[in-house]
Design an enzyme around this catalytic site. Sequence first.
Site, PDB file in Angstrom:
ATOM      1  N   LYS A  38       0.850  -1.200   0.000  1.00  9.94           N
ATOM      2  CA  LYS A  38       0.000   0.000   0.000  1.00  9.94           C
ATOM      3  C   LYS A  38       0.885   1.249   0.000  1.00  9.94           C
ATOM      4  CE  LYS A  38      -1.705   1.791   3.928  1.00  9.94           C
ATOM      5  NZ  LYS A  38      -1.448   3.248   4.065  1.00  9.94           N
ATOM      6  N   ASN A  39       1.869   1.294   0.894  1.00  4.26           N
ATOM      7  CA  ASN A  39       2.659   2.522   1.024  1.00  4.26           C
ATOM      8  C   ASN A  39       3.671   2.682  -0.103  1.00  4.26           C
ATOM      9  OD1 ASN A  39       1.131   3.009   3.233  1.00  4.26           O
ATOM     10  ND2 ASN A  39       2.711   2.485   4.725  1.00  4.26           N
ATOM     11  N   ASP A  47       4.426   1.116  11.945  1.00  2.00           N
ATOM     12  CA  ASP A  47       3.254   0.405  11.411  1.00  2.00           C
ATOM     13  C   ASP A  47       3.153  -1.021  11.934  1.00  2.00           C
ATOM     14  OD1 ASP A  47       3.426   1.964   8.113  1.00  2.00           O
ATOM     15  OD2 ASP A  47       2.728   2.684  10.050  1.00  2.00           O
ATOM     16  N   ARG A  88      -1.605  15.245  11.335  1.00  2.00           N
ATOM     17  CA  ARG A  88      -0.682  14.783  10.297  1.00  2.00           C
ATOM     18  C   ARG A  88      -0.236  16.021   9.510  1.00  2.00           C
ATOM     19  NH1 ARG A  88      -1.579   9.276   9.307  1.00  2.00           N
ATOM     20  NH2 ARG A  88       0.281   9.234   8.012  1.00  2.00           N
ATOM     21  N   CYS A 109      -5.685  12.462  11.316  1.00  2.00           N
ATOM     22  CA  CYS A 109      -6.360  11.164  11.178  1.00  2.00           C
ATOM     23  C   CYS A 109      -6.371  10.540  12.575  1.00  2.00           C
ATOM     24  CB  CYS A 109      -5.613  10.277  10.189  1.00  2.00           C
ATOM     25  SG  CYS A 109      -4.087   9.645  10.848  1.00  2.00           S
ATOM     26  N   ARG A 166      -8.508  -0.591   4.192  1.00  2.00           N
ATOM     27  CA  ARG A 166      -7.668   0.435   3.554  1.00  2.00           C
ATOM     28  C   ARG A 166      -6.316  -0.154   3.159  1.00  2.00           C
ATOM     29  NH1 ARG A 166      -6.081   4.620   7.121  1.00  2.00           N
ATOM     30  NH2 ARG A 166      -4.823   5.094   5.295  1.00  2.00           N
TER      31      ARG A 166
HETATM   32  C1  EPZ Z   1       3.920   7.201   5.943  1.00  5.01           C
HETATM   33  O1  EPZ Z   1       3.085   8.216   6.468  1.00  5.01           O
HETATM   34  C2  EPZ Z   1       3.052   5.954   5.885  1.00  5.01           C
HETATM   35  N1  EPZ Z   1       1.904   6.185   5.002  1.00  5.01           N
HETATM   36  C3  EPZ Z   1       2.564   5.601   7.283  1.00  5.01           C
HETATM   37  O2  EPZ Z   1       1.838   4.365   7.182  1.00  5.01           O
HETATM   38  C4  EPZ Z   1       3.788   5.367   8.173  1.00  5.01           C
HETATM   39  O3  EPZ Z   1       3.355   5.098   9.485  1.00  5.01           O
HETATM   40  C5  EPZ Z   1       4.664   6.633   8.169  1.00  5.01           C
HETATM   41  O4  EPZ Z   1       5.042   6.953   6.797  1.00  5.01           O
HETATM   42  C6  EPZ Z   1       5.944   6.439   8.980  1.00  5.01           C
HETATM   43  O5  EPZ Z   1       6.664   5.365   8.474  1.00  5.01           O
HETATM   44  C7  EPZ Z   1       2.076   6.119   3.667  1.00  5.01           C
HETATM   45  O6  EPZ Z   1       3.163   5.883   3.167  1.00  5.01           O
HETATM   46  C8  EPZ Z   1       0.848   6.333   2.828  1.00  5.01           C
HETATM   47  P1  EPZ Z   1       5.806  10.781   7.885  1.00  5.01           P
HETATM   48  P2  EPZ Z   1       3.588   9.780   6.416  1.00  5.01           P
HETATM   49  O7  EPZ Z   1       5.640  11.975   7.033  1.00  5.01           O
HETATM   50  O8  EPZ Z   1       4.295  10.031   5.157  1.00  5.01           O
HETATM   51  C9  EPZ Z   1       5.599  14.197  11.167  1.00  5.01           C
HETATM   52  C10 EPZ Z   1       0.037   2.904   7.537  1.00  5.01           C
HETATM   53  O9  EPZ Z   1      -0.466   2.397   8.554  1.00  5.01           O
HETATM   54  N2  EPZ Z   1       5.536  15.131  10.047  1.00  5.01           N
HETATM   55  O10 EPZ Z   1       7.069  10.006   7.830  1.00  5.01           O
HETATM   56  O11 EPZ Z   1       2.440  10.645   6.765  1.00  5.01           O
HETATM   57  C11 EPZ Z   1       4.311  13.384  11.303  1.00  5.01           C
HETATM   58  O12 EPZ Z   1       3.363  14.102  12.056  1.00  5.01           O
HETATM   59  C12 EPZ Z   1       0.438   4.369   7.536  1.00  5.01           C
HETATM   60  O13 EPZ Z   1       0.262   2.280   6.467  1.00  5.01           O
HETATM   61  C13 EPZ Z   1       5.608  16.500  10.295  1.00  5.01           C
HETATM   62  O14 EPZ Z   1       5.710  16.940  11.436  1.00  5.01           O
HETATM   63  O15 EPZ Z   1       4.621   9.761   7.639  1.00  5.01           O
HETATM   64  C14 EPZ Z   1       4.766  12.139  12.012  1.00  5.01           C
HETATM   65  O16 EPZ Z   1       4.813  12.395  13.400  1.00  5.01           O
HETATM   66  C15 EPZ Z   1       0.147   5.042   8.869  1.00  5.01           C
HETATM   67  N3  EPZ Z   1       5.548  17.367   9.246  1.00  5.01           N
HETATM   68  C16 EPZ Z   1       6.186  11.939  11.498  1.00  5.01           C
HETATM   69  O17 EPZ Z   1       6.583  13.192  10.914  1.00  5.01           O
HETATM   70  C17 EPZ Z   1       5.429  16.925   7.949  1.00  5.01           C
HETATM   71  O18 EPZ Z   1       5.403  17.772   7.021  1.00  5.01           O
HETATM   72  C18 EPZ Z   1       6.327  10.854  10.444  1.00  5.01           C
HETATM   73  O19 EPZ Z   1       5.482  11.224   9.390  1.00  5.01           O
HETATM   74  C19 EPZ Z   1       5.359  15.534   7.712  1.00  5.01           C
HETATM   75  C20 EPZ Z   1       5.417  14.653   8.773  1.00  5.01           C
END
Ligand code: EPZ
Length: 420
Positions: A22-23, A305, A121, A116, A397
């Site tokens: 998915k990711n 995850d 997020r 979410c 999802r």
């Molecule tokens: C991706 O989400 C994955 N989703 C998530 O999987 C996964 O948990 C996450 O990466 C971490 O590995 C997809 O790939 C679709 P991040 P993403 O940006 O990109 C903070 C699942 O269950 N942050 O690495 O949203 C954020 O709040 C899902 O499959 C900022 O502060 O994750 C979080 O605390 C859940 N500012 C941390 O970074 C930003 O601009 C990690 O977020 C972006 C992120």
Amino acid sequence: MSQLLVRGGHSLAGEVSIQGAKNGILPILAATLLTGDQVELRGCPRLRDVNASIRILEALGCSARWEGDSLLADTAGLNGCTISDILMREMRSSAIFLGAVLARCGEAEMSYPGGCELGPRPIDLHLAGLRTLGAEITESGGVLHCKAACLRGRDLILSLPSVGATENLMLAACGAEGVTTIANAAREPEIVDLQNFLNACGGAVSGAGTSAVTVEGRRPLHGCAYQVAPDRVVTATYLCAAASAGGEIYLRNARENHLATVTAALREAGCDIRADRAGIACTCRERLRSIRSVRTAPYPGFPTDAQAVLMAALLRSRGATVFEETIFENRYRHVDELIRMGADIQVAGRVAVVTGTEKLHGAPVRCTDLRGGAALCVAALAAEGETAVGEIAHIDRGYESIERDLRTLGADIVRTEMGI
Ligand code: EPZ
């Protein structure tokens, strides 16, 4: 409303193929916009989030259709650059389309993706990087208005290795004049998958999998046929299912190198895990031991995850395991539901202490989010009696059919329609 009915107490046995990631597929679907051509995505998983992405492509004037287990996307007909609030709310990771739309159209408009179940997020890192590349971004009434007469390659530095920000900026950089570097980039295997896809389309991206990604912009990108990588979180889920229920399973086309921290934890708990070229075998015969501690971290650390499903697998282990969730601020929502099944879990902020109990019992429980829902299924396999898992749209999802796969592995699990 659908629910999953699980009767626990059966050990698992059998073999199942792991679906596409998915990711991995979500950023690749956004990347198809950069080609303006036909793309064949082989092994594309049939998920609610993939359907949401297809609706976004169609709303932008593109088309997509299934042919067997391939999704054929055609983005030649792109005729818009606005993604509606309804479509954005369906899937908060739709923000990943921003960079690609901006690169292709020179402008983009989308509603601010909300938080979410896991907490806020933010996309501040995405927006900061796009602004450095030359995008003018304003926000009014919850809508992001982005314009970029000409994106220019720049040296970007992420304050934290955000997966989504790394992917969004890679896609925007494909449309920028010159070379873009992204320092402190996320290193997840899905970033490598995106690089491989872009390069298969004629791109020049390098460094993915390290903290320094480089993109040569403005290369003419064309369609391609691409094999989607297997889903490492689904793999982790089914390994934890075997650990929870006991038994011996084989996961075809699973790759251990993307899951070393998860398999290390399961081996420490007493599972016998063997990887070969075609997949991963997992045998769990004894009651699990607790493990020292599990601290989630950006790749190659322990994946956030997999936190919930590993927790579920350890609910009947001997001893106590300390979890620390460092990525998301609200990723223990499955704990209350697991406690309804007899789990002994204490949560304080980002720390959760799981003390193994002798038994778990079936109970009516509700999914709170995607991986938390999967964790309820993992726990239910080890519980005495029947567990009714509600709100399973969360699970759909990210899992093509969790009940199909677990049933193939010998679990007593069926999807039914809940009485009104
Ligand atoms: C991706 O989400 C994955 N989703 C998530 O999987 C996964 O948990 C996450 O990466 C971490 O590995 C997809 O790939 C679709 P991040 P993403 O940006 O990109 C903070 C699942 O269950 N942050 O690495 O949203 C954020 O709040 C899902 O499959 C900022 O502060 O994750 C979080 O605390 C859940 N500012 C941390 O970074 C930003 O601009 C990690 O977020 C972006 C992120």
